[in-house]
Every structure is written in structure tokens, then in C-alpha cells.
Design an enzyme around this catalytic site. Structure first.
Site, PDB file in Angstrom:
ATOM      1  CE1 TYR A   1      -4.034  -1.925   0.009  1.00  0.00           C
ATOM      2  CE2 TYR A   1      -2.810  -3.334   1.520  1.00  0.00           C
ATOM      3  CZ  TYR A   1      -3.880  -3.127   0.683  1.00  0.00           C
ATOM      4  OH  TYR A   1      -4.812  -4.127   0.496  1.00  0.00           O
TER       5      TYR A   1
ATOM      6  CG  PHE B   1     -11.603  -1.989   9.760  1.00  0.00           C
ATOM      7  CD1 PHE B   1     -11.362  -1.626   8.439  1.00  0.00           C
ATOM      8  CD2 PHE B   1     -10.759  -1.501  10.750  1.00  0.00           C
ATOM      9  CE1 PHE B   1     -10.308  -0.782   8.119  1.00  0.00           C
ATOM     10  CE2 PHE B   1      -9.705  -0.664  10.443  1.00  0.00           C
ATOM     11  CZ  PHE B   1      -9.469  -0.311   9.134  1.00  0.00           C
TER      12      PHE B   1
END
Length: 410
Positions: free
Chosen positions: A123, A410
Site C-alpha cells: 500500500y 475491520f
């Protein structure tokens, strides 16, 4: 190869989730897990790459509010379920999803995006950087004792079925969340996640257990955990696997840790994902027998740089001109003047003034929650000081008394 990138529809859900399942090893998601994912999903924030009838790439987002320094809360997109099918690697699918996703987050007015990376190397090229760390512990309770600060003996502990304790645990979480940068303030529905207990996730352990700490009739802390019984020739060697533990005061916090360390037939307490400055590291009698390990935690992306820097508080006054590089979101690139007063109120505006610090958006993202210092990044050659003294002032202003932490996935 031509694929179609589109927003998810409810009819696409099963195929989309199955793509996620395959990308993360092919182990079937439990029926309880599928039901929970479906309940929490925001389909209009989910993207899928389709090769004919097949879903071959996924990227989702949740609408979060995340605590930042200064006791403030900022809207953020919680990025999740980012996958590309093994058959479609190195064809630009991930880059296309990141481009579409960040453009959409900007249009929605959210200054931040956050994620938990399965592979950290992925990322950085999209402007994300690790902004928190998490501490993992394996405490040898046969040789480690927990200190008892004043008032610990006055804490009442009560075992409660996890589902029955949901409201009490959420109240404690809610009182603590805003004080710890990086912590999501849970949206409706997310309160179910901490007590979700599919058998497939227990790793051979007991059903989820919950103990509440109480003082003067008020719930002041809680712990949830699994027990993993084990014996060898010398006797019981069970493990307590902690899922969540929070306390509103030192006595309640210590009482919960002392309880865990004294559970019969166990000799180890394992905890994953504790904050870097967890007080338990000062409560234990021998930290060397706690096998303390640290790893990266929450990754942050500044989507709207000026808005994001104005939204957080600052530890000390600052007035600095930043020269920022951002190739993936070029609207952030250029010179910005960041000022904050003694109360932490800030402005961050475009300027033509001479720069005093030069860095990429990745470094600003790493420092944003206050747990990574600009000084350390400069020592690694990632921040350049262009005016003497600017680095120390900016680094102190961006820091936080409390180490940032994201307590759940999450």
C-alpha cells in the site's frame, strides 16, 4: 484481458465475498461470518472487477469516525477486503480499484482513509503508511505477577455471558475511544463484532468468556477471552487467549489482568494487538517473561491533506511550511503552511512561501496520529529539514501523549 470495474449490487454479493474467500486462502467463511459481513457491508462503497460472470477483484470501504490527537474525531473510510484473484495478478486491477476508491472518498468529503494491511509492502505506492503499532504478549503467569495499585482489591469481578454484557462493554469502549488516536468510534452494528463467536474462529478453545469489573455498582472495565486447556507430564499448561480488555481506571485495569493471570489450570496469557504503551507492561513483575513483540497496525492515507491536518489537534504551537510530494493524489502535492495555536486549533493552507520541511504524503500519514515522529523519519532520510529548527518544532507539535492504536479489525 478486459475486465469491468463496477460498484457492487446486492445480487453480486455472494460472488464478491467468495472472491474474498479465495484470495485469503480459500478457507470457507463460516455462516455466522457471512451473515455478519452482509449486515455490516455498504454495497455502494464496494467495488468489484468482473471478468464475464466471474468476480476477480474486490475492494470495500466502511464509513468510520476515527479518533485523532486532541480528543477529536474525523470521518474516515475504513478500507477492507481488498483482493485480486491469483489468475488476474499484475494486470492493473488493484491500481484501478485504488484510484476509483480514493477519488470516491475525496468526493464524499472524507479527509482520511485507513486500513489494516495483510501485506504491508502493497500500500505504500498508494500513499498509505503505518501510523500505529500493536504489541503482542505471551505472559508466563507461572513466573510473572501482576502489581495491584491502590483500590484493586475493591474491584468486583463478575462473569457474564458475552451477549448479555454487550451494552456494558460498549459503554466502556465508547468512553475510552476518543482518548486514543487511531481508535474507531463504532457505528451501529459494529458492537456485535467483539462478541461474535463462531466455533471456526476459536482455534480449539472454549466459547468466548466475559468478565466485567465493577466499582460502586458501575461497570468500569471488561475482558473477553477464550480458554485453551492443555496438560503435560508435569500438570496443567492451559492458555488464556485474550480478545479484548479495557478499564476506565488503574484499579479496574489491574484487577482484570490479575484475574487473567490467576485462572486455574493455566500458565500462559496470550494477547494480540495491545497498544504500544499498554500499562500492563508496567504492572508485570518481569517483562522479559512476557515475550513482547511489536508489529505494524493501522495504515493511514491523507486523502485531503489540508482538511486532515486542520481536523486534528496539536501538542504545541507550530508554524511550518511543508513541501509535500504525492504522486497518486496530486491534488495534495505542493507547499502547505501549517499553523496551530496554543489550544491546538490549526489551519493548513496553500502557500508560495519557501519550504521548511520536505517530505512525501506517506511520511505525513505515518506521523498523523502522533505515534511516529518526524524526527525518526528524518533520521531515516525520509524527511528533509530545509530551515534549521523546523523539524524539532513540527515533530513535537504532531506528537501525542497517548500512543495511537486500533483495537479491532475491520
Amino acid at each position: 484481458m478486459t475486465t469491468e470495474l463496477r460498484v457492487l449490487s446486492r445480487a453480486d454479493w455472494d460472488a464478491w465475498l467468495s472472491c474474498v474467500e479465495v484470495a485469503f486462502g480459500g478457507v470457507p467463511i463460516s455462516p455466522e461470518g457471512r451473515e455478519m459481513y452482509a449486515a455490516l457491508a455498504e454495497p455502494d462503497r464496494c467495488l468489484g472487477h468482473w471478468d464475464g460472470p466471474d468476480c476477480v477483484g474486490t475492494a470495500g470501504a466502511y464509513s468510520f469516525r476515527v479518533a485523532v490527537p486532541g480528543g477529536r474525531v474525523v470521518p474516515a473510510a475504513g478500507i477492507s477486503m481488498v483482493t485480486v484473484a491469483p489468475t488476474h495478478r499484475r494486470q492493473g486491477l488493484l491500481t484501478a480499484m485504488m484510484r476509483r476508491q480514493l477519488d470516491g472518498i475525496r468526493s464524499a468529503g472524507e479527509p482520511l482513509a485507513v486500513l489494516l494491511a495483510s501485506e504491508p509492502a502493497i500500500y505504500g505506492r498508494f500513499g498509505y503508511a503505518a501510523a500505529t503499532s500493536e504489541t503482542n504478549l505471551r505472559i508466563d503467569t507461572s513466573r510473572v505477577r501482576i502489581a495491584a495499585p491502590e483500590g484493586t482489591d475493591g474491584v468486583r469481578l463478575r462473569r457474564v455471558p458475552p451477549a448479555d454484557a454487550l451494552d456494558a462493554c460498549e459503554a466502556v469502549y465508547g468512553r475510552l475511544a476518543a482518548s486514543r488516536p487511531g481508535t474507531p468510534l463504532r457505528q451501529p452494528g459494529w458492537e456485535r463484532v467483539p462478541v461474535s463467536d463462531p466455533e471456526s474462529a476459536r482455534k480449539g478453545g472454549s466459547p468466548l468468556q466475559c468478565v466485567l469489573a465493577e466499582r460502586d455498582g458501575e461497570v468500569t472495565g471488561y475482558v473477553t477471552y477464550h480458554l485453551h486447556p492443555s496438560w503435560d507430564d508435569s500438570g496443567p499448561r492451559g492458555t488464556v487467549a485474550v480478545r479484548d480488555l479495557m478499564g476506565l481506571d488503574p484499579a479496574s485495569y489491574a484487577a482484570l489482568w490479575r484475574f487473567l493471570s490467576g485462572i486455574d489450570l493455566t500458565s500462559v496469557v496470550e494477547c494480540r494487538n495491545r497498544p504500544a504503551d499498554d500499562a500492563v507492561l508496567r504492572l508485570v513483575s518481569d517483562v522479559r517473561r512476557c515475550e513482547v513483540r511489536s508489529r505494524d497496525g493501522l495504515y493511514v492515507r491523507l486523502v485531503e491533506l489540508g482538511q486532515a491536518l486542520e481536523a486534528r489537534g496539536y501538542r504545541t504551537p507550530v508554524d511550518v511550511v511543508l513541501e509535500v510530494e504525492d504522486t497518486f493524489c496530486p491534488w495534495n502535492a505542493g507547499r502547505w503552511r501549517l499553523t496551530a495555536d496554543a489550544e491546538g486549533a490549526a489551519t493548513c493552507r496553500r502557500t508560495n512561501e519557501d519550504p521548511e520541511l520536505a517530505l512525501s504524503v506517506n511520511e505525513l500519514a505515518a506521523a498523523y496520529l502522533g505515534g511516529v515522529s518526524l524526527t525518526m523519519l528524518a533520521a531515516a532520510g525520509l524527511v528533509r529539514e530545509l530551515r534549521a529548527g523546523a523539524l524539532a518544532v513540527a515533530s513535537l507539535a504532531l506528537s501525542s501523549d497517548t500512543q495511537p492504536w486500533c483495537p479491532h479489525g475491520f
